[in-house]
Design a protein around this motif. Structure first.
Motif, PDB file in Angstrom:
ATOM      1  N   LEU A  44      30.757  -8.030 -23.948  1.00 47.47           N
ATOM      2  CA  LEU A  44      30.350  -6.644 -23.680  1.00 47.47           C
ATOM      3  C   LEU A  44      31.532  -5.702 -23.848  1.00 47.47           C
ATOM      4  CD1 LEU A  44      28.113  -7.320 -20.568  1.00 47.47           C
ATOM      5  CD2 LEU A  44      27.349  -6.134 -22.627  1.00 47.47           C
ATOM      6  N   GLY A  45      32.719  -6.122 -23.401  1.00 49.73           N
ATOM      7  CA  GLY A  45      33.904  -5.294 -23.565  1.00 49.73           C
ATOM      8  C   GLY A  45      34.253  -5.077 -25.024  1.00 49.73           C
ATOM      9  N   VAL A  46      34.262  -6.163 -25.798  1.00 49.82           N
ATOM     10  CA  VAL A  46      34.563  -6.043 -27.223  1.00 49.82           C
ATOM     11  C   VAL A  46      33.519  -5.156 -27.902  1.00 49.82           C
ATOM     12  CG1 VAL A  46      34.777  -7.299 -29.406  1.00 49.82           C
ATOM     13  CG2 VAL A  46      35.778  -8.254 -27.321  1.00 49.82           C
ATOM     14  N   GLY A  47      32.270  -5.309 -27.491  1.00 47.97           N
ATOM     15  CA  GLY A  47      31.194  -4.537 -28.100  1.00 47.97           C
ATOM     16  C   GLY A  47      31.309  -3.036 -27.882  1.00 47.97           C
ATOM     17  N   ARG A  48      32.028  -2.610 -26.857  1.00 48.12           N
ATOM     18  CA  ARG A  48      32.231  -1.175 -26.618  1.00 48.12           C
ATOM     19  C   ARG A  48      33.065  -0.538 -27.729  1.00 48.12           C
ATOM     20  NH1 ARG A  48      31.818   0.698 -21.086  1.00 48.12           N
ATOM     21  NH2 ARG A  48      33.567   2.122 -21.479  1.00 48.12           N
ATOM     22  N   TYR A  49      33.926  -1.339 -28.373  1.00 46.01           N
ATOM     23  CA  TYR A  49      34.900  -0.788 -29.319  1.00 46.01           C
ATOM     24  C   TYR A  49      34.816  -1.392 -30.713  1.00 46.01           C
ATOM     25  CZ  TYR A  49      36.508   0.501 -24.711  1.00 46.01           C
ATOM     26  OH  TYR A  49      36.545   0.976 -23.426  1.00 46.01           O
ATOM     27  N   ARG A  50      33.932  -2.382 -30.895  1.00 39.02           N
ATOM     28  CA  ARG A  50      33.765  -3.024 -32.196  1.00 39.02           C
ATOM     29  C   ARG A  50      32.287  -2.960 -32.560  1.00 39.02           C
ATOM     30  NH1 ARG A  50      38.324  -4.005 -35.005  1.00 39.02           N
ATOM     31  NH2 ARG A  50      37.751  -6.111 -35.675  1.00 39.02           N
ATOM     32  N   THR A  51      31.962  -2.134 -33.536  1.00 36.09           N
ATOM     33  CA  THR A  51      30.554  -1.866 -33.831  1.00 36.09           C
ATOM     34  C   THR A  51      29.805  -3.081 -34.373  1.00 36.09           C
ATOM     35  OG1 THR A  51      31.139  -1.066 -36.045  1.00 36.09           O
ATOM     36  CG2 THR A  51      31.014   0.568 -34.277  1.00 36.09           C
ATOM     37  N   GLY A  52      30.530  -4.071 -34.912  1.00 35.33           N
ATOM     38  CA  GLY A  52      29.861  -5.239 -35.479  1.00 35.33           C
ATOM     39  C   GLY A  52      29.588  -6.347 -34.490  1.00 35.33           C
ATOM     40  N   ALA A  53      29.885  -6.152 -33.200  1.00 37.19           N
ATOM     41  CA  ALA A  53      29.673  -7.204 -32.204  1.00 37.19           C
ATOM     42  C   ALA A  53      28.185  -7.479 -32.016  1.00 37.19           C
ATOM     43  CB  ALA A  53      30.309  -6.815 -30.882  1.00 37.19           C
ATOM     44  N   ARG A  54      27.828  -8.754 -32.007  1.00 39.16           N
ATOM     45  CA  ARG A  54      26.444  -9.172 -31.834  1.00 39.16           C
ATOM     46  C   ARG A  54      26.395 -10.453 -30.993  1.00 39.16           C
ATOM     47  NH1 ARG A  54      26.330  -4.967 -33.962  1.00 39.16           N
ATOM     48  NH2 ARG A  54      25.073  -4.207 -35.734  1.00 39.16           N
ATOM     49  N   VAL A  55      25.210 -10.749 -30.469  1.00 37.95           N
ATOM     50  CA  VAL A  55      24.973 -12.011 -29.752  1.00 37.95           C
ATOM     51  C   VAL A  55      23.665 -12.603 -30.257  1.00 37.95           C
ATOM     52  CG1 VAL A  55      24.641 -13.143 -27.527  1.00 37.95           C
ATOM     53  CG2 VAL A  55      26.144 -11.145 -27.679  1.00 37.95           C
ATOM     54  N   ALA A  56      23.737 -13.837 -30.733  1.00 35.34           N
ATOM     55  CA  ALA A  56      22.519 -14.583 -31.072  1.00 35.34           C
ATOM     56  C   ALA A  56      22.106 -15.376 -29.835  1.00 35.34           C
ATOM     57  CB  ALA A  56      22.773 -15.512 -32.246  1.00 35.34           C
ATOM     58  N   VAL A  57      20.872 -15.223 -29.420  1.00 34.07           N
ATOM     59  CA  VAL A  57      20.349 -15.937 -28.255  1.00 34.07           C
ATOM     60  C   VAL A  57      19.395 -17.017 -28.736  1.00 34.07           C
ATOM     61  CG1 VAL A  57      19.104 -15.752 -26.078  1.00 34.07           C
ATOM     62  CG2 VAL A  57      20.580 -13.868 -26.829  1.00 34.07           C
ATOM     63  N   LEU A  58      19.655 -18.241 -28.334  1.00 32.40           N
ATOM     64  CA  LEU A  58      18.822 -19.387 -28.702  1.00 32.40           C
ATOM     65  C   LEU A  58      17.788 -19.599 -27.610  1.00 32.40           C
ATOM     66  CD1 LEU A  58      21.535 -19.675 -30.283  1.00 32.40           C
ATOM     67  CD2 LEU A  58      21.218 -22.143 -30.176  1.00 32.40           C
ATOM     68  N   HIS A  59      16.520 -19.732 -28.007  1.00 32.12           N
ATOM     69  CA  HIS A  59      15.421 -19.874 -27.058  1.00 32.12           C
ATOM     70  C   HIS A  59      14.735 -21.222 -27.248  1.00 32.12           C
ATOM     71  CE1 HIS A  59      15.468 -15.487 -26.148  1.00 32.12           C
ATOM     72  NE2 HIS A  59      15.845 -15.392 -27.425  1.00 32.12           N
ATOM     73  N   ASP A  60      14.365 -21.822 -26.145  1.00 38.48           N
ATOM     74  CA  ASP A  60      13.593 -23.067 -26.155  1.00 38.48           C
ATOM     75  C   ASP A  60      12.361 -22.853 -25.285  1.00 38.48           C
ATOM     76  OD1 ASP A  60      12.670 -25.633 -26.314  1.00 38.48           O
ATOM     77  OD2 ASP A  60      14.236 -26.508 -25.055  1.00 38.48           O
ATOM     78  N   ASP A  61      11.184 -22.851 -25.901  1.00 40.14           N
ATOM     79  CA  ASP A  61       9.928 -22.594 -25.176  1.00 40.14           C
ATOM     80  C   ASP A  61      10.009 -21.292 -24.379  1.00 40.14           C
ATOM     81  OD1 ASP A  61       8.703 -24.878 -26.153  1.00 40.14           O
ATOM     82  OD2 ASP A  61       9.430 -26.119 -24.495  1.00 40.14           O
ATOM     83  N   GLY A  62      10.604 -20.269 -25.005  1.00 37.95           N
ATOM     84  CA  GLY A  62      10.678 -18.961 -24.376  1.00 37.95           C
ATOM     85  C   GLY A  62      11.832 -18.783 -23.420  1.00 37.95           C
ATOM     86  N   GLU A  63      12.612 -19.837 -23.156  1.00 35.76           N
ATOM     87  CA  GLU A  63      13.741 -19.761 -22.228  1.00 35.76           C
ATOM     88  C   GLU A  63      15.043 -19.621 -23.011  1.00 35.76           C
ATOM     89  OE1 GLU A  63      15.795 -22.373 -18.615  1.00 35.76           O
ATOM     90  OE2 GLU A  63      14.245 -23.258 -19.884  1.00 35.76           O
ATOM     91  N   ALA A  64      15.905 -18.699 -22.584  1.00 38.52           N
ATOM     92  CA  ALA A  64      17.206 -18.523 -23.225  1.00 38.52           C
ATOM     93  C   ALA A  64      18.132 -19.660 -22.809  1.00 38.52           C
ATOM     94  CB  ALA A  64      17.816 -17.182 -22.830  1.00 38.52           C
ATOM     95  N   VAL A  65      18.584 -20.457 -23.808  1.00 32.42           N
ATOM     96  CA  VAL A  65      19.364 -21.655 -23.496  1.00 32.42           C
ATOM     97  C   VAL A  65      20.721 -21.682 -24.197  1.00 32.42           C
ATOM     98  CG1 VAL A  65      17.328 -23.055 -23.018  1.00 32.42           C
ATOM     99  CG2 VAL A  65      18.226 -22.942 -25.364  1.00 32.42           C
ATOM    100  N   GLY A  66      21.007 -20.690 -25.061  1.00 36.10           N
ATOM    101  CA  GLY A  66      22.284 -20.676 -25.766  1.00 36.10           C
ATOM    102  C   GLY A  66      22.659 -19.262 -26.185  1.00 36.10           C
ATOM    103  N   PHE A  67      23.965 -19.012 -26.257  1.00 35.44           N
ATOM    104  CA  PHE A  67      24.467 -17.670 -26.554  1.00 35.44           C
ATOM    105  C   PHE A  67      25.646 -17.775 -27.520  1.00 35.44           C
ATOM    106  CE2 PHE A  67      22.382 -17.776 -22.528  1.00 35.44           C
ATOM    107  CZ  PHE A  67      21.599 -16.633 -22.523  1.00 35.44           C
ATOM    108  N   PHE A  68      25.507 -17.099 -28.651  1.00 30.33           N
ATOM    109  CA  PHE A  68      26.492 -17.184 -29.733  1.00 30.33           C
ATOM    110  C   PHE A  68      27.036 -15.777 -30.012  1.00 30.33           C
ATOM    111  CE2 PHE A  68      27.160 -17.230 -34.496  1.00 30.33           C
ATOM    112  CZ  PHE A  68      28.312 -18.008 -34.487  1.00 30.33           C
ATOM    113  N   PRO A  69      28.175 -15.402 -29.394  1.00 25.81           N
ATOM    114  CA  PRO A  69      28.755 -14.076 -29.647  1.00 25.81           C
ATOM    115  C   PRO A  69      29.603 -14.100 -30.918  1.00 25.81           C
ATOM    116  CG  PRO A  69      30.021 -15.204 -27.964  1.00 25.81           C
ATOM    117  CD  PRO A  69      28.906 -16.145 -28.362  1.00 25.81           C
TER     118      PRO A  69
END
Length: 375
Positions: A44-69
């Motif tokens: 979140l801090g990096v995202g304040r100052y770097r416009t290309g910051a993203r997070v991929a969220v991995l879902h399993d049966d609708g549940e968030a189980v992984g986070f790839f910044p």
């Protein structure tokens, strides 16, 4: 093994409270992901100052189980979030979750993903690793004992010499005191000025000449959450700061990040004194591991109780941009690693950098933070 059924992409500031809680849960369920650089607050801090910051969220049966910044640059080139600043990188996930790298990159719109401090156990990225490196750590309760006792037993000469210098500092410059969690932003500015001067003096790239890094450090200094707190530690002689360190901590892991000192007090080994005091204070505050970060330094060899391994490399999917990027970046990384791995090459390179640094130091320097503006 669980298989991931869906991947969603978010800007860091778009992450809901429930997604942040799920990310924290994944950190708590594995010691591999307890590092504060893997917390959503850093992204979140990096995202304040770097416009290309993203997070991929991995879902399993609708549940968030992984986070790839990650950061997405032009032409679909991806980098680990905060690459060049972060000392720990990973796809943070719950136990048993796996993924297919090319599918992940495709979902993120990336042709290549570059990393340099990847957690060693990220097996899906294994085929793309080009090298692994030692990252020294301090177990603050090694073998269920006390770190100070371990250090005195392992390096009695070092402990005695450091304590002797500490006492002399108190006699020569005023009573020595250590503040583990200093909240004065003026001292943070002093640290950045010292560090900027050190970068210039040694011929390194001055990170604090970059406004976004100054802004990021200012922001992280204000973050005080359970999984991420920005901690400024200071050694004082009387009322005068002699050495300082700023870095993040999670519940159980403290990361060594920016350390610098007043060169006029170099005789007293203030940097080493700083790290010893930090280790003792952090251990009393519930931290069990201090991560010193990748890199060969004599003081790290003295202080470490063991080493972790971190990886660098390029995850790619078939794409012309990936081929070009790898051809361009891999020789640069290879040359740098060759120099760092061989003392015969490293010492002349270091002398050259210091010569460049002395020439640079003769030029007027812009104060750290000049021109930086918070968003």
């Amino acid at each position: 093994m669980r298989s991931t059924r869906a991947i969603t992409i978010h800007r860091p500031e778009e992450l809901s409270e429930s997604l942040r809680r799920a990310w924290h849960r994944a950190m708590d369920e594995s010691p591999d992901y307890a590092n504060p650089f893997l917390a959503p607050e850093f992204t979140l801090g990096v995202g304040r100052y770097r416009t290309g910051a993203r997070v991929a969220v991995l879902h399993d049966d609708g549940e968030a189980v992984g986070f790839f910044p990650y950061e997405r640059t032009v032409y679909g080139v991806g980098r680990a979030i905060g690459l060049g600043l972060s000392d720990c990188q990973a796809l943070v996930h719950r136990p048993g979750v796996t993924w297919e790298p090319t599918e992940l990159l495709r979902a993120c719109g990336l042709s290549v993903f570059e990393f340099d401090h990847l957690v060693e156990r990220q097996k899906p990225f294994g085929p793309y690793v080009t090298g692994t490196f030692a990252s020294p750590v301090l177990d603050l309760k090694p073998a269920e004992g006390d770190y100070a006792a371990w250090l005195r037993a392992t390096y009695p000469g070092l402990a005695r010499t450091t304590l002797k210098k500490e006492r002399r500092l108190g006699r020569d410059a005023g009573e020595m005191r250590f503040v583990h969690d200093e909240r004065d932003p003026a001292v943070l500015r002093t640290l950045m000025r010292w560090k900027s001067a050190q970068y210039r003096r040694t011929g390194r790239m001055d990170r604090f000449s970059k406004p976004w890094i100054v802004n990021l450090v200012d922001h992280l200094f204000q973050v005080r959450e359970d999984h991420f707190t920005g901690v400024l530690s200071v050694v004082y002689a009387g009322d005068r700061p002699v050495a300082a360190h700023f870095g993040p901590r999670s519940r159980t892991v403290s990361a060594a990040w920016f350390t610098a000192y007043d060169p006029g007090f170099g005789y007293y080994s203030p940097g080493l004194l700083m790290h010893l005091r930090m280790a003792w204070a952090a251990g009393r505050d519930g931290v069990t591991l201090m991560d010193m970060g990748r890199g060969d330094k004599e003081y790290k060899d003295w202080l470490k109780t063991r080493e972790l391994r971190v990886a660098e490399g390029f995850a790619v999917r078939p794409h012309p941009v990936a081929a070009v990027h790898r051809l361009w970046r891999r020789p640069v990384r290879g040359l740098r690693n060759t120099v760092l791995a061989h003392p015969r090459l490293r010492e002349p390179a270091d002398r050259l950098l210091k010569t460049v640094g002395s020439l640079r130091a003769s030029l007027p320097a812009r104060p750290a933070g000049e021109g930086a503006r918070a968003r």
